[in-house]
Design an enzyme around this catalytic site. Structure first.
Site, PDB file in Angstrom:
ATOM      1  N   ARG A 102      34.387  35.770  48.555  1.00  0.00           N
ATOM      2  CA  ARG A 102      35.573  34.906  48.479  1.00  0.00           C
ATOM      3  C   ARG A 102      35.477  33.847  49.576  1.00  0.00           C
ATOM      4  O   ARG A 102      34.810  34.047  50.596  1.00  0.00           O
ATOM      5  CB  ARG A 102      36.850  35.726  48.677  1.00  0.00           C
ATOM      6  CG  ARG A 102      37.066  36.829  47.661  1.00  0.00           C
ATOM      7  CD  ARG A 102      38.333  37.613  47.990  1.00  0.00           C
ATOM      8  NE  ARG A 102      38.610  38.668  47.018  1.00  0.00           N
ATOM      9  CZ  ARG A 102      38.213  39.931  47.143  1.00  0.00           C
ATOM     10  NH1 ARG A 102      37.522  40.294  48.209  1.00  0.00           N
ATOM     11  NH2 ARG A 102      38.504  40.827  46.219  1.00  0.00           N
ATOM     12  N   LYS A 109      40.137  41.692  50.716  1.00  0.00           N
ATOM     13  CA  LYS A 109      41.571  41.887  50.543  1.00  0.00           C
ATOM     14  C   LYS A 109      41.971  43.278  51.023  1.00  0.00           C
ATOM     15  O   LYS A 109      41.214  44.236  50.886  1.00  0.00           O
ATOM     16  CB  LYS A 109      41.951  41.715  49.066  1.00  0.00           C
ATOM     17  CG  LYS A 109      41.902  40.274  48.587  1.00  0.00           C
ATOM     18  CD  LYS A 109      42.425  40.151  47.172  1.00  0.00           C
ATOM     19  CE  LYS A 109      42.479  38.700  46.723  1.00  0.00           C
ATOM     20  NZ  LYS A 109      43.009  38.558  45.345  1.00  0.00           N
ATOM     21  N   HIS A 133      35.820  29.638  44.058  1.00  0.00           N
ATOM     22  CA  HIS A 133      36.014  30.839  43.253  1.00  0.00           C
ATOM     23  C   HIS A 133      35.239  30.764  41.938  1.00  0.00           C
ATOM     24  O   HIS A 133      34.899  31.795  41.357  1.00  0.00           O
ATOM     25  CB  HIS A 133      37.501  31.061  42.980  1.00  0.00           C
ATOM     26  CG  HIS A 133      37.892  32.505  43.021  1.00  0.00           C
ATOM     27  ND1 HIS A 133      37.862  33.262  44.179  1.00  0.00           N
ATOM     28  CD2 HIS A 133      38.290  33.363  42.032  1.00  0.00           C
ATOM     29  CE1 HIS A 133      38.241  34.503  43.903  1.00  0.00           C
ATOM     30  NE2 HIS A 133      38.501  34.579  42.618  1.00  0.00           N
ATOM     31  N   ARG A 188      32.036  32.371  42.595  1.00  0.00           N
ATOM     32  CA  ARG A 188      32.206  33.839  42.593  1.00  0.00           C
ATOM     33  C   ARG A 188      32.227  34.353  41.150  1.00  0.00           C
ATOM     34  O   ARG A 188      31.595  35.374  40.831  1.00  0.00           O
ATOM     35  CB  ARG A 188      33.498  34.197  43.323  1.00  0.00           C
ATOM     36  CG  ARG A 188      33.832  35.695  43.361  1.00  0.00           C
ATOM     37  CD  ARG A 188      35.015  35.914  44.296  1.00  0.00           C
ATOM     38  NE  ARG A 188      35.713  37.169  44.097  1.00  0.00           N
ATOM     39  CZ  ARG A 188      35.384  38.314  44.699  1.00  0.00           C
ATOM     40  NH1 ARG A 188      34.335  38.339  45.495  1.00  0.00           N
ATOM     41  NH2 ARG A 188      36.092  39.408  44.499  1.00  0.00           N
ATOM     42  N   HIS A 224      36.341  44.726  44.282  1.00  0.00           N
ATOM     43  CA  HIS A 224      37.545  44.973  43.488  1.00  0.00           C
ATOM     44  C   HIS A 224      37.992  46.419  43.670  1.00  0.00           C
ATOM     45  O   HIS A 224      37.188  47.348  43.530  1.00  0.00           O
ATOM     46  CB  HIS A 224      37.281  44.721  42.001  1.00  0.00           C
ATOM     47  CG  HIS A 224      37.176  43.268  41.660  1.00  0.00           C
ATOM     48  ND1 HIS A 224      36.599  42.813  40.488  1.00  0.00           N
ATOM     49  CD2 HIS A 224      37.573  42.152  42.336  1.00  0.00           C
ATOM     50  CE1 HIS A 224      36.650  41.498  40.455  1.00  0.00           C
ATOM     51  NE2 HIS A 224      37.241  41.072  41.568  1.00  0.00           N
ATOM     52  N   TYR A 278      35.032  40.218  33.189  1.00  0.00           N
ATOM     53  CA  TYR A 278      33.708  39.607  33.065  1.00  0.00           C
ATOM     54  C   TYR A 278      32.948  40.126  31.853  1.00  0.00           C
ATOM     55  O   TYR A 278      32.001  39.490  31.402  1.00  0.00           O
ATOM     56  CB  TYR A 278      32.912  39.815  34.355  1.00  0.00           C
ATOM     57  CG  TYR A 278      33.534  39.085  35.518  1.00  0.00           C
ATOM     58  CD1 TYR A 278      33.487  37.696  35.609  1.00  0.00           C
ATOM     59  CD2 TYR A 278      34.211  39.779  36.519  1.00  0.00           C
ATOM     60  CE1 TYR A 278      34.085  37.026  36.660  1.00  0.00           C
ATOM     61  CE2 TYR A 278      34.819  39.114  37.574  1.00  0.00           C
ATOM     62  CZ  TYR A 278      34.755  37.737  37.625  1.00  0.00           C
ATOM     63  OH  TYR A 278      35.363  37.065  38.660  1.00  0.00           O
TER      64      TYR A 278
END
Length: 305
Positions: free
Chosen positions: A147, A178, A247, A250, A273, A282
Site C-alpha cells: 500500500r 492496516k 493502488h 497493488r 488481507h 481478484y
C-alpha cells in the site's frame, strides 16, 4: 462533536490505532449522525431503530449509494456498540438496519504489458537521482504489492519507531499494514536492482530526515501526494493509456500473481488481507481476463460474436 462521539473517536485513534484517513471518514459519518440528532432534538441514548431507518432513507434520497450507506451504518453501529459495552445505551439501534445492496465494482488493474511498459521506462534526460527514486517506487508498488502508506513509511533500516524497513540482504521488506499488523514482503530481483541503484544515489537527498527510504527534493520523507503525482507523470511518459495511481499497481500485482500461480492464500498473505473474502475479488478479475482471452482467441467465440 458531542462528548460521547469525541470519546469514541479518541478510542479509535488511541486504542484501535485507526489510520488517520479512516479516522477522518468515521468522524465525517458521525458528524452526519449528530446533525440528524440535532434536527430531531434527540440524545444518543434515545435513538431507536425507526430513527436510523428514516435517516438512512433520507441519505439514500440525497443520492448516497448503497456502498457508501454501508460505511455510514458501520460507523454508527460501531459507536453504539462501544457505548453499549460502557453501559451508556441498552440497545444498538443500528443492528438490523441494512443499506441497499450495491454491485461491487471490480478493482482496476493494468495489463501485464502496460505494467512492464511502466516499470521498464528509462528517462536518460531526467535527473538521475529522481529517476532512480521513481523507478524504485514503481518497482516496489508493482513488484511487492504494498500500500502507499506502507511504501512511504519504509526506512532504510530498522530503528526506534520504524514503521517499516528494507532488508536488502534477505530480499525482504518489513511493512506495517492496516490495524498495525506487520508482515514480511519478498522483494524480487528487479526491485532489488532498483533499490540498489536508488540507495547508491540517495545520499544526494539526505538532509533533514536521514531515516526514510524515500525522500523528497527537500530531504524530508516523501508524501503519498508526491508519490501519486510522480506516478501519474511517469505513466503518461511511458504511454500508458489510463490514469495510474498507486493502488492500481497493488491491484495489478495481485491480479497478475493470481493469474500465474492460482494460489489465493498466498496472494492474501502477500497483500496482508485479514479476510480471504477481500482477496477473492481478484478471482473475478482473473475470470474477466480469461474471458477476454477466450473471446479474442477461441474460434467458437469469434464465430458466435
Amino acid at each position: 462533536m458531542r462528548p460521547e462521539i469525541e470519546r469514541y473517536l479518541e478510542h479509535l485513534r488511541v486504542e484501535r490505532r485507526m489510520a488517520p484517513l479512516t479516522l477522518e471518514t468515521y468522524a465525517g459519518e458521525l458528524a452526519c449522525l449528530q446533525a440528524f440528532l440535532n434536527d430531531a432534538k434527540l440524545e444518543l441514548a434515545e435513538v431507536q431503530m425507526h430513527h436510523v431507518r428514516r435517516w438512512t432513507a433520507a441519505l439514500h434520497g440525497r443520492g448516497r449509494s448503497g456502498r457508501t450507506l454501508a460505511k455510514t451504518l458501520s460507523a454508527w453501529r460501531g459507536l453504539f456498540r462501544w457505548m453499549g459495552r460502557r453501559g451508556e445505551v441498552t440497545l444498538n439501534p443500528v443492528d438490523g438496519v441494512r443499506a441497499p445492496k450495491a454491485a461491487k465494482p471490480l478493482p482496476k488493474a493494468l495489463s501485464v504489458e502496460q505494467s512492464m511498459q511502466l516499470a521498464d521506462l528509462h528517462q536518460d534526460e531526467a535527473d538521475p537521482v529522481l529517476e532512480a527514486r521513481d523507478r524504485c517506487l514503481v518497482e516496489l508498488l508493482y513488484g511487492c504489492g504494498v500500500r502507499i502508506s506502507e511504501l512511504v513509511g519504509l526506512d532504510v533500516e530498522a530503528g526506534p519507531g520504524s514503521r517499516g524497513w528494507i532488508d536488502l540482504a534477505a530480499g525482504e521488506a518489513q511493512v506495517l499494514g492496516k490495524g498495525a499488523k506487520r508482515r514480511s514482503v519478498p522483494i524480487g530481483a528487479a526491485a532489488r536492482e532498483a533499490l540498489s541503484a536508488w540507495l547508491a544515489l540517495r545520499p544526494a537527498l539526505v538532509r533533514l530526515e536521514p531515516a526514510p527510504l524515500f525522500l523528497g527534493e527537500r530531504g524530508r520523507r516523501i508524501t503519498p501526494q508526491q508519490v501519486r503525482l510522480r506516478l501519474k507523470q511517469r505513466a503518461l511518459q511511458a504511454g500508458v493509456p489510463t490514469h495510474v495511481h498507486p493502488h492500481m499497481l497493488r491491484h495489478s500485482f495481485a491480479s497478475h500473481l493470481l493469474q500465474s500461480s492460482g494460489d489465493l492464500r498466498a496472494v492474501q498473505e502477500l497483500l496482508g488481507h485479514a479476510n480471504i473474502s477481500t482477496t477473492q475479488v481478484y478471482t473475478r478479475l482473473d475470470f474477466q481476463h480469461l474471458a477476454k482471452v477466450y473471446d479474442a482467441a477461441h474460434p467458437r467465440a469469434k464465430r458466435n460474436r
